[in-house]
Design a protein around this motif. Sequence first.
Motif, PDB file in Angstrom:
ATOM      1  N   PHE B  78       0.812  -1.225   0.000  1.00  0.00           N
ATOM      2  CA  PHE B  78       0.000   0.000   0.000  1.00  0.00           C
ATOM      3  C   PHE B  78       0.841   1.269   0.000  1.00  0.00           C
ATOM      4  CE2 PHE B  78      -4.046  -1.997   2.077  1.00  0.00           C
ATOM      5  CZ  PHE B  78      -4.183  -2.810   0.981  1.00  0.00           C
ATOM      6  N   THR B  79       2.090   1.164  -0.411  1.00  0.00           N
ATOM      7  CA  THR B  79       2.960   2.334  -0.411  1.00  0.00           C
ATOM      8  C   THR B  79       3.568   2.489  -1.796  1.00  0.00           C
ATOM      9  OG1 THR B  79       3.473   1.970   1.912  1.00  0.00           O
ATOM     10  CG2 THR B  79       4.956   3.402   0.684  1.00  0.00           C
TER      11      THR B  79
ATOM     12  N   ASP D  34      -4.149   4.517   5.276  1.00  0.00           N
ATOM     13  CA  ASP D  34      -4.015   3.132   4.833  1.00  0.00           C
ATOM     14  C   ASP D  34      -3.051   2.342   5.713  1.00  0.00           C
ATOM     15  OD1 ASP D  34      -1.777   4.482   4.072  1.00  0.00           O
ATOM     16  OD2 ASP D  34      -1.688   3.658   2.037  1.00  0.00           O
ATOM     17  N   ASP D  36      -0.030   2.627   7.148  1.00  0.00           N
ATOM     18  CA  ASP D  36       1.375   2.344   6.859  1.00  0.00           C
ATOM     19  C   ASP D  36       2.329   3.451   7.257  1.00  0.00           C
ATOM     20  OD1 ASP D  36       0.791   4.204   4.933  1.00  0.00           O
ATOM     21  OD2 ASP D  36       1.342   2.950   3.215  1.00  0.00           O
ATOM     22  N   ASN D  40       6.321   3.131   7.056  1.00  0.00           N
ATOM     23  CA  ASN D  40       7.023   3.958   6.065  1.00  0.00           C
ATOM     24  C   ASN D  40       8.156   4.755   6.708  1.00  0.00           C
ATOM     25  OD1 ASN D  40       5.257   3.070   4.136  1.00  0.00           O
ATOM     26  ND2 ASN D  40       4.026   4.949   4.072  1.00  0.00           N
ATOM     27  N   ARG D 173      -4.865  10.992   1.534  1.00  0.00           N
ATOM     28  CA  ARG D 173      -5.873   9.943   1.636  1.00  0.00           C
ATOM     29  C   ARG D 173      -7.040  10.306   2.548  1.00  0.00           C
ATOM     30  NH1 ARG D 173      -3.919   5.192  -0.481  1.00  0.00           N
ATOM     31  NH2 ARG D 173      -1.735   5.727  -0.417  1.00  0.00           N
TER      32      ARG D 173
HETATM   33 MG    MG Z   1       0.428   4.152   1.821  1.00  0.00          MG
END
Ligand code: MG
Lengths: 331, 331, 204, 204
Positions: B78-79, D34, D36, D40, D173
């Motif tokens: 999802f990145t 989402d 992450d 990240n 998002r």
């Molecule tokens: Mg993402």
Amino acid sequence: MKKLINSPERVIADALRGVEAADERVRVDHTNRVILRADPKAQGKVALVSGGGSGHEPLHGGYVGHGMLDAACVGEVFTSPTPDQILAATTEVDRGAGVLHIVKNYTGDVMNFEMGAELATDLGVDVRTVVIADDVAVEDSTYTAGRRGVAGTVVVEKVVGAAAEEGMGLGEAAALAQRVADSTRSMGMALTSCTVPAAGRPTFDLPEDEMEIGIGIHGEPGRHREPLTDAADVARQLVEPILADLDFADADTILLVNGMGATPLIELHILFGEVMALLEAAGVRVARRLVGNYATSLDMAGASVTLARADAEILRLFDAPVNTAGLRWGA
Amino acid sequence: MKKLINSPERVIADALRGVEAADERVRVDHTNRVILRADPKAQGKVALVSGGGSGHEPLHGGYVGHGMLDAACVGEVFTSPTPDQILAATTEVDRGAGVLHIVKNYTGDVMNFEMGAELATDLGVDVRTVVIADDVAVEDSTYTAGRRGVAGTVVVEKVVGAAAEEGMGLGEAAALAQRVADSTRSMGMALTSCTVPAAGRPTFDLPEDEMEIGIGIHGEPGRHREPLTDAADVARQLVEPILADLDFADADTILLVNGMGATPLIELHILFGEVMALLEAAGVRVARRLVGNYATSLDMAGASVTLARADAEILRLFDAPVNTAGLRWGA
Amino acid sequence: MITTALVSAWIARFGEIIEDRADYLTKLDSPIGDADHGANMLRGMTAAVPAAENAPTIDAQLKAVGMAMLSKVGGTSGPLYGTLFLKAAMTLGQRAEVAPSEFAAALRTGADALAFRGKAEPGDKTMVDALAPAVAALESHVAEDFAAAAEAAHRAADEGRAATTDMVARKGRASYLGERSVGHTDPGATSATYLFQALAEVSR
Amino acid sequence: MITTALVSAWIARFGEIIEDRADYLTKLDSPIGDADHGANMLRGMTAAVPAAENAPTIDAQLKAVGMAMLSKVGGTSGPLYGTLFLKAAMTLGQRAEVAPSEFAAALRTGADALAFRGKAEPGDKTMVDALAPAVAALESHVAEDFAAAAEAAHRAADEGRAATTDMVARKGRASYLGERSVGHTDPGATSATYLFQALAEVSR
Ligand SMILES: [Mg+2]
Ligand SMILES: Nc1ncnc2c1ncn2[C@@H]1O[C@H](COP(=O)(O)OP(=O)(O)O)[C@@H](O)[C@H]1O
Ligand SMILES: Nc1ncnc2c1ncn2[C@@H]1O[C@H](COP(=O)(O)OP(=O)(O)O)[C@@H](O)[C@H]1O
Ligand SMILES: [Mg+2]
Ligand SMILES: [Mg+2]
Ligand SMILES: [Mg+2]
């Protein structure tokens, strides 16, 4: 229970309506619940009929088409079709050269196909049957119903479908089917249970930190349950019993890493990588590969590994053109 | 969290190893995490690069092959991938005729592809970009990041991939991509959340009796949440916003009923039947159909509907041979 | 005498019990099967009840029930229950009334055919474990009084059903479990017990 | 003066906080994103910390951090944090020490470039809501004492972060949610706050 359905009673009727709308290769006999080729085989060729309980899609309806099945009998979810469905399919697809029934080894499937074959034989159709029993999770003894038929069925249907398309006779096709079936082994596992729509709840409870090794494609319990490990360990637990059961050295093989329905492709790829590493280490030559959802178990999360010994003839037939919703190449 | 993985950190590396082992059509640049055609395109043809976060398989890596993509940049789950991945893919596949970037409309994807394109342009590669924003669930206003790119991307990649294979120039291919993108609308829903491996828990909680309408393919919340209904109602809630957003009358269309990853094919067929009934009632002509898992969201249960207006040229290109793991016909 | 009215009532009552207990049968079929026995039996009986009602003779009634089971159920229980009723029907002429002893003999023939089709013996943890003792009890008591015989058959079925709990399955899906099938009552033996419960109830 | 040692310590401390708070950042990114952001940032900082340590000059350190974020993170935060550090680096010569005011100006330039790249304004519910007030506070207090300025920057960032909770997202998002984004704190504004928390801590 969370499902995209209208009601548990309507699942099969509605799904068949969808199959008919989605797949131009097939037509659906809604009365008898049979999926048939839209464009039937030429006269004089052996026809292939398979079928079984629903919930394993694309098995079997998704394999109806050129180079594979002529008809699939569609049972209720996880319930074998009835003799009259099998009779209807068999008489409809017979092109005068006889019909091969490809049956997964479950008591219900075997009995219903047996009775369907008897009825068809009474009407003058030449019927032969091959029973697929590739699941090494089950001990093959006189104390059980014998091994289950699982994802290896896809390999049999593909190879024999190609042979029938080429014009192989019924006796030879039945022998070939038996030979492929005898050369094929599978082993599966589950991370979660499936839920039968009419039951409305999971068939079994599997705690959040456990997995079931040796699961059947109807949610039948497996060999044992154990704490969830990683993909490398799962691969090992699926590959080892297969290699222990049949000698795969000195032969080309067809490898299928199959998803049970709710397992994402990214996980199947991870598993595939681990399986390939193990097979390479064991000196098994993988000549053909499939990865994806080929024989599923409703919304079960999990996977199975199927390995088939393949001589030159089997490989050639495996490579022959096929045009079905579930398997397509060369056409 | 129940997943067939080795560890959350290794998901992408392991999956790429599996893709490489499973798919003879591709080779994998593990350093840059790019999936490339094993057999590159001929000199002088426009190349197509797409990519994005992982977890949407077969999108995009499963669409690398003859008649579709030349390379897919593989991000973390999802990145979006990084500019240097995009640069590596772009320079690797350029055959002197320029490269088209197909980018789903997310802030991260757009920024990374923008920077990757800048870097490639600096090295003399002619890059054009098309941004896919087909998700009607999101209001397209200056107060949002704009519509999301979802399953409609598959249609764009297929059609433009065929055109590039035929030798269409970069400018024309970019215009065609924009035209297909502008003609395509999607709408999705979820029965369950997905679970990002590194997060280890579901992205959102959806009670056992509720569904989320208008979900994104990263588990982004949808338009609203409501009690779970039936397939006919879900079909209506997906089809109506699509038909309200673009005029699909007086045109052939391509219909894709797409699974989110954990939805069994039997349910997708039920939904497909309902969608077809609604489209017929609305006078929409469905010329081509796809049903299955084409653009997924890890282990999310749910589905989306994509409808694309298709003129004769688009239909011809859609029908052209394609040979990829995720989409294959005529080859 | 056994009349078509009694057979209709029997099949209708069996259908009612199945409807009532479908969820329970499916629940029994979950740990050692595939969670469909209740749905299977319900589908069959929904077709069988009106079919039995509309047939003019007892053999036609039993045949109609057998055909309904055979063509609507599928799975393992469809051909087995189908065989039971079809073979029973074959032993009777086209009559609207038969003697209790003929009726009992017909059911025994059907049950034997079922066991033969399933290659199952008592002790295999299947419906045969309820059916075989039930038809034996029916036959051996039928000379006295049919109501009492049906009652005895039901008791025998129920004992057979209860005994399946401790058995290791050797036939059908439960056999995959081997020793782990112990502790679970067989769903097919349970539905077969309902068949004789219904017979006892309508014969009172 | 700001030294390479201070910058190393800053980036290392930022890395520590990210490691510590990765789960929390991902949790913040679940309802409105989402799921992450923590993963990240962790991936980026794992590469950035040693890269910053091994660079000889401050501009090289900032560039190394920027390149790590750009090439390891992806997503939205990768190019944005990448831009922040790369553009900040460009304003400084190849020096192992810079004046606090130069350092503050460099960060402001970086933050401006980030906002430009993201087309985000304060109030859009993004990391800009923490970064913009933080670099403004750093610049306006830097003449006094760097430790105090860094402290003021951290306070400003944290206030900006807290204010995102009541905002309607207009970028990224979270904007898909419209009004339903209200009530959730922005994950990027939170990680940006940690950046200034780290600076304040190592400057004390
Ligand atoms: Mg993402
Ligand atoms: N070989 C057999 N002979 C007799 N009865 C059997 C045999 N195999 C299974 N059964 C019976 O069938 C029952 C299961 O029926 P059902 O669930 O409807 O079919 P399936 O197992 O095909 O799903 C079992 O509980 C058992 O009583
Ligand atoms: N257009 C934008 N400008 C500035 N910051 C943004 C923008 N869009 C999103 N962000 C920031 O990025 C954060 C999300 O980062 P991350 O989760 O790592 O990326 P992604 O959203 O691609 O998964 C948001 O919390 C927000 O602070
Ligand atoms: Mg069954
Ligand atoms: Mg069953
Ligand atoms: Mg995020």
